[in-house]
Every structure is written in structure tokens, then in C-alpha cells.
Design an enzyme around this catalytic site. Structure first.
Site, PDB file in Angstrom:
ATOM      1  N   GLN A   1       0.821  -1.197   0.000  1.00 20.53           N
ATOM      2  CA  GLN A   1       0.000   0.000   0.000  1.00 20.53           C
ATOM      3  C   GLN A   1       0.862   1.257   0.000  1.00 20.53           C
ATOM      4  OE1 GLN A   1      -3.498   0.047   2.481  1.00 20.53           O
ATOM      5  NE2 GLN A   1      -3.504  -2.183   2.692  1.00 20.53           N
TER       6      GLN A   1
ATOM      7  N   LYS B   1       2.521   7.416   6.529  1.00 18.48           N
ATOM      8  CA  LYS B   1       1.335   6.670   6.115  1.00 18.48           C
ATOM      9  C   LYS B   1       0.134   7.600   6.254  1.00 18.48           C
ATOM     10  CE  LYS B   1       2.906   1.964   6.885  1.00 18.48           C
ATOM     11  NZ  LYS B   1       2.607   0.618   7.447  1.00 18.48           N
TER      12      LYS B   1
ATOM     13  N   GLU C   1      -4.545  -0.091   5.409  1.00 19.23           N
ATOM     14  CA  GLU C   1      -3.631   0.279   6.483  1.00 19.23           C
ATOM     15  C   GLU C   1      -4.106   1.591   7.089  1.00 19.23           C
ATOM     16  OE1 GLU C   1       0.408   0.349   5.201  1.00 19.23           O
ATOM     17  OE2 GLU C   1       0.598  -1.834   5.263  1.00 19.23           O
TER      18      GLU C   1
ATOM     19  N   ALA D   1       9.880   7.339  12.784  1.00 17.34           N
ATOM     20  CA  ALA D   1      11.315   7.561  12.651  1.00 17.34           C
ATOM     21  C   ALA D   1      11.944   6.404  11.880  1.00 17.34           C
ATOM     22  CB  ALA D   1      11.957   7.694  14.032  1.00 17.34           C
TER      23      ALA D   1
ATOM     24  N   ASP E   1      -1.442  -9.544  10.290  1.00 15.44           N
ATOM     25  CA  ASP E   1      -0.564  -9.412   9.123  1.00 15.44           C
ATOM     26  C   ASP E   1       0.911  -9.465   9.511  1.00 15.44           C
ATOM     27  OD1 ASP E   1      -0.041  -9.013   6.390  1.00 15.44           O
ATOM     28  OD2 ASP E   1       0.240  -6.873   6.688  1.00 15.44           O
TER      29      ASP E   1
ATOM     30  N   GLU F   1      12.108  -8.698  11.661  1.00 19.05           N
ATOM     31  CA  GLU F   1      13.502  -8.366  11.372  1.00 19.05           C
ATOM     32  C   GLU F   1      14.319  -8.256  12.653  1.00 19.05           C
ATOM     33  OE1 GLU F   1      14.029  -5.002   8.826  1.00 19.05           O
ATOM     34  OE2 GLU F   1      12.443  -5.591   7.447  1.00 19.05           O
TER      35      GLU F   1
END
Length: 547
Positions: free
Chosen positions: A235, A251, A272, A356, A424, A429
Site C-alpha cells: 500500500q 502513512k 492500512e 522515525a 498481518d 527483522e
């Protein structure tokens, strides 16, 4: 006559005074008994009653059931390395550990709500949010500023060239960037750089670091110098640049806060939400994880702060004016980037979230891991973990989940996702520098807080199948179930600090109530595990109880 009349009058006054004093004493004793009865935690049998998250009396019942089970808490015996997750529980000292757990969260102790005092401040002053950290070594910091002694002669010459009045600085000034005056002194560093330098092996930021407030203020107020569409993802999202070389991930608002996701819509087709990114940061901080980069809400001008300054031609081609005169754009992405799903100002003002950015991958490479509980992202097929109830037995034998804290890290993330309804979570990571001995990053939470009327139990599959959880995580969850620190209350107070909260609450009342309801579900799940297994707790508080 006067003397005879005065005597009965005095007697009547004296009798009335005694009667009044007696009534006051009875009223005082009655009020004291009522207050004591209201503050005593009820027995565990009350856990069978229905749960209303926004009612204090019902909340007492939920708390009592979670607190009363604490006297059954087993302590997992941790080996000398402290890394094996399949260690057996040492049953000795179970009662003493349970008593320490009760003291840590304040179970059975009256914690009054004082008008004018901050429940959020009291929460962060609690010992569970001020656990001691080991003294960090040089390798425990993600990035470090090189000193003169560390740098070689060649590097020193290059640094001198950069710090001098060179063409690079002149060109940057022409592009609108500030003149660089940074030195090895941290006071000269902009907030985003201090945030990067504060990332450690254990967390993204220290909650007590004053720079955290400076980072969020910086994101909310810094002049926007550039805006381009960020590649990747499904998105629309933009990469925002600031004059001091800082960057943020934007976003936009695509739907109102009160819009609930259609129950017939698949999780991978959901919008989102900008407020979900903001709320996820606050919730992650309230849980004591500190694994989501700082996020703040901001009201921007679509025309002057995106359209007129963007150098992204593909993005600029998607701007248009709606029939009612609002400035809109849609960008290019896999989902919802079309004229049917535009992002529109009113007519120019647009709410966004700004997160950030983490250090550049060339400086701090990250490794992406496929989640063992990843969904199939198919409308017909189920993932393996959805079909095999013993799926976790295989995960526990697979690196890196058979060693270190990775398994309980993933379970922490599952608890966070369940509380905010995020389905989702396909990848996560970590920073490569720290190998497997580090925390898990909780990134990309835009699909959270979509539904408040329905809870998704499958999100808790890692906890339910593995029956494993950090002791510190469990104690903080119990603390947030107490009336004085109720999760919905402290969440509401924390979100009120965001700049967009002045326009409208970032989470509606039904979403706040859902947090309390889901927290009770997590605690019930842990109690079920404790009834079936003896090694549920991963004791990360070893050595702290004695302090």
C-alpha cells in the site's frame, strides 16, 4: 422559673450532641468497612463471571482470577548459560516465587487512584518498568561515533575534508539542507541521529531517555523538505526528508478512526491505518517492549508539503482535484493505488503518521525472518500451524528457536498483535550485528486496530501451542489488568499526548474496551498453560528478586 427551664434545655442540647456524635461514628465505621470490602480482591471463583472491560467491579473479578493463579506459578530452572528453552522447572521455592510475583505487581494491595495524578506516570515508575540492565559493552551498541584514536590517518583526512567548507556542503545548502556542524559531541547531533546512536542489543530506545520526546517533537514539527513514494510493500507510503538529513516514513489517513473492517474482508486486503501505527507504538511502550520506532501523528498540507516539493514524477502524476475541490493523490502500489481509492485532503489538510526511520541498511544491515506462524495468504488453504496442534514441538527444535530468547520474543510479538488485532505478521527483522542474541523489531503495524467487535484467537497460536512466556511480560500484563493501571486507561492517557489527539481520539472507546477484554483472554491462556505444563515461564528476572 428561669433556672428550672435552663436545666432541661441544657440536658436536651447535651443529648442531641451525644446522638449526633454517635451517628457520625457509626457512619464513619460503615464507610470504612465498605471501602475495605471494595478494595479486597475477590476469590478466584469469580473468574467464571462475564467480563466487562470498562466496569471496575467486573475488572476486579478478572484481576482476581489472574492474581489468584499466581500462587501456582512455577519457576523455570534456568541453566548457567540461560539459553535453553526446553529446560525443566525447578519446583523448589515455588511458593516464594509466587509471593515475590504478587509483591512485584502489587496484588492484594490497595493502589488508590488519586485525582490529579497520572496513572501513566505511576505505571512507568513501577519496578517492573525499571528493571536493571547489564552494563553495556562496546559491542552492545548498534552504532558508535568513531573517536580520533579509533580512526586511521586516511579516515581522519577524509573527515577533515568533510568538515571543511567543501563543495559538498555548498551543494547541500543549495538543495535546502542545513549546514552540518556535527561533532563527536552528542549535544551537536540532531534527534534522529541520537535515536540511532541509542539503539542497543536489548531495545530500540531507552524509555527514560529525554531524546525520545525530542524525536517525537521533531517528527511533528520539522519542516518537510522532500517527499517521494517508498518502494516495496502493498500500500501507499511516502519517504519524507527533513533539512537536517533526517527521514520519516509517512502513512496517510485513508478512512475515519471509527470505521471498522468489514467482517467479510480478508486480513491481507484490509486498509492500512495511520492511527494504528501511532497506537501500536504507544501500546508497545506500555508493554515494556520498546521495539517499535517512535511514531507521531501530524497534520500536513497535501499541496505545499507533498505535491509542490516532490521529485517523484510517478507520484506527481497521480494528483488530482476531487469533484468537491479536495486535493487527492493515489500513487503506485499493489493494492488500493487507484482513483477509486485516493488519499484526499480537506481540502488540503491531511492526517498522517510519521515513523522515525531506522539506520540505513549500509550502516546497520537487518535480517528478515519468515515467521513460523505466518499465514498462508490464501482464501482457501491453511498454514501448517493451523492444521497441526503440536506444531510448536517442531519449531522448538529448529534454529534459532531452540536457543536463546527468540521463541519468547516471537510470543511477545504475538501478545502485542493479539491485543491490537493484527493478523498481518508474516515476517520480522533483527539487526545482523547482534546475531541471534537480540530483540525482534515490531515493524509495519498499519493493519492493526481494524476490528474491535471481534477477537482473533488464532493470533495467540504461538502462546497457546508453545505454552511459553517471559516472566517479566506476564507480570506486566497482570499489572495492566489491575484497576489502578488498567490498560485501556493508560493507553488513553498515553495517546492523548499525540498532536492528533486534539482533533479526535486516536482510538475509539470500543477499541479501548477491546484491549481490556483481550488482555483478560491472554491471562486466561497463560493460566490454562500453567495447569497443563510446569515450565511455562522463562525466568528473565533471575537475580532481580533479591534486590
Amino acid at each position: 422559673m428561669r433556672r428550672n427551664l435552663a436545666r432541661p434545655t441544657r440536658s436536651i442540647y447535651l443529648a442531641l450532641a451525644c446522638l449526633s456524635l454517635t451517628l457520625h461514628l457509626l457512619l464513619a465505621f460503615f464507610c470504612l468497612s465498605v471501602l475495605q470490602t471494595a478494595c479486597v480482591l475477590p476469590s478466584s471463583s469469580s473468574s467464571s463471571s462475564s467480563f466487562n472491560p470498562r466496569t471496575d467491579t467486573r475488572q476486579h473479578q478478572s484481576v482476581s482470577s489472574s492474581s489468584s493463579s499466581s500462587h501456582k506459578l512455577p519457576t523455570s530452572s534456568r541453566n548457567d548459560e540461560g539459553h535453553k528453552l526446553n529446560n525443566t522447572s525447578d519446583q523448589k521455592g515455588t511458593d516464594s516465587v509466587a509471593e515475590r510475583d504478587k509483591k512485584l505487581i502489587g496484588a492484594g494491595r490497595v493502589i488508590p487512584k488519586v485525582k490529579g495524578h497520572s496513572a501513566l506516570e505511576a505505571l512507568f515508575n513501577h519496578p517492573l518498568y525499571n528493571l536493571p540492565r547489564p552494563e553495556p559493552h562496546q559491542d552492545d551498541w548498534l552504532l558508535r561515533v568513531k573517536t580520533t584514536e579509533d580512526a586511521g590517518s586516511e579516515e581522519e583526512e577524509q573527515e577533515d575534508d568533510i568538515n571543511s567548507d567543501s563543495q559538498w556542503q555548498s551543494a547541500s545548502q543549495e538543495e535546502g539542507f542545513d549546514r552540518v556542524t556535527w561533532t563527536s559531541d552528542a549535544e551537536t547531533h540532531p534527534p534522529w541521529l541520537r535515536f540511532h546512536l541509542g539503539i542497543s542489543r536489548w531495545e530500540l530506545y531507552n524509555r527514560k531517555d529525554p531524546n525520545l520526546a525530542q524525536v517525537t517533537h521533531y517528527l511533528a514539527t520539522q519542516r518537510i523538505l522532500g517527499a517521494v513514494q517508498k518502494t516495496g510493500g502493498t500500500q501507499l507510503k511516502l519517504l519524507i526528508s527533513f533539512p537536517n538529513y533526517g527521514q520519516a516514513l509517512l502513512k496517510p489517513m485513508k478512512q475515519s478512526r471509527d470505521t471498522e473492517t468489514d467482517v467479510n474482508l480478508f486480513y491481507f486486503s484490509d486498509f492500512e491505518r495511520h492511527n494504528a501505527e501511532i497506537a501500536a507504538f504507544h501500546l508497545d511502550r506500555l508493554l515494556g517492549f520498546n521495539r517499535i520506532p517512535p511514531v507521531v501523528g501530524r497534520l500536513i498540507n497535501v499541496t505545499t508539503e507533498i505535491r509542490e516539493i516532490t521529485t517523484d514524477r510517478k507520484l506527481s502524476r497521480t494528483f488530482f482535484s476531487s469533484p468537491v475541490g479536495n486535493v487527492c493523490f493515489y500513487g503506485q502500489c499493489e493494492y488500493y493505488c487507484s482513483t477509486e481509492h485516493p488519499v484526499c485532503g480537506q481540502p488540503h489538510a491531511l492526517e498522517v503518521s510519521l515513523a522515525a526511520m531506522l539506520p540505513d541498511l549500509t550502516l546497520a544491515p537487518r535480517r528478515s525472518w519468515r515467521s513460523p506462524w505466518r499465514r498462508s495468504y490464501s482464501r482457501t488453504k491453511l498454514a501448517q500451524w493451523e492444521k497441526d496442534p503440536n506444531y510448536c514441538d517442531k519449531v522448538k527444535k529448529t534454529p534459532p528457536y531452540n536457543h536463546g530468547t527468540r521463541l519468547v520474543d516471537v510470543i511477545d510479538m504475538a501478545v502485542l498483535d493479539f491485543l491490537m488485532g493484527n493478523m498481518d505478521r508474516h515476517h520480522y527483522e533483527t539487526f545482523e550485528k547482534f546475531g541471534n542474541e537480540t530483540f525482534v523489531l515490531h515493524l509495519d503495524n498499519g493493519r492493526a486496530f481494524g476490528r474491535h467487535s471481534r477477537d482473533e484467537p488464532s493470533i495467540l497460536a504461538p502462546l497457546r501451542q508453545c505454552c511459553r512466556i517471559r516472566r517479566s511480560t506476564l507480570l506486566r500484563l497482570r499489572l495492566l489488568s489491575l484497576p489502578a493501571f488498567r490498560l485501556s486507561d493508560v493507553m488513553q492517557e498515553s495517546l492523548a499526548q499525540d498532536p492528533l489527539a486534539g482533533r479526535a481520539p486516536l482510538l475509539s472507546e470500543p477499541h479501548l474496551s477491546a484491549l481490556d477484554r483481550r488482555l483478560a483472554t491472554v491471562l486466561r491462556g497463560v493460566r490454562t498453560c500453567q495447569d497443563q505444563h510446569s515450565d511455562v515461564l522463562y525466568n528473565d528476572l533471575e537475580g532481580y528478586d533479591g534486590e
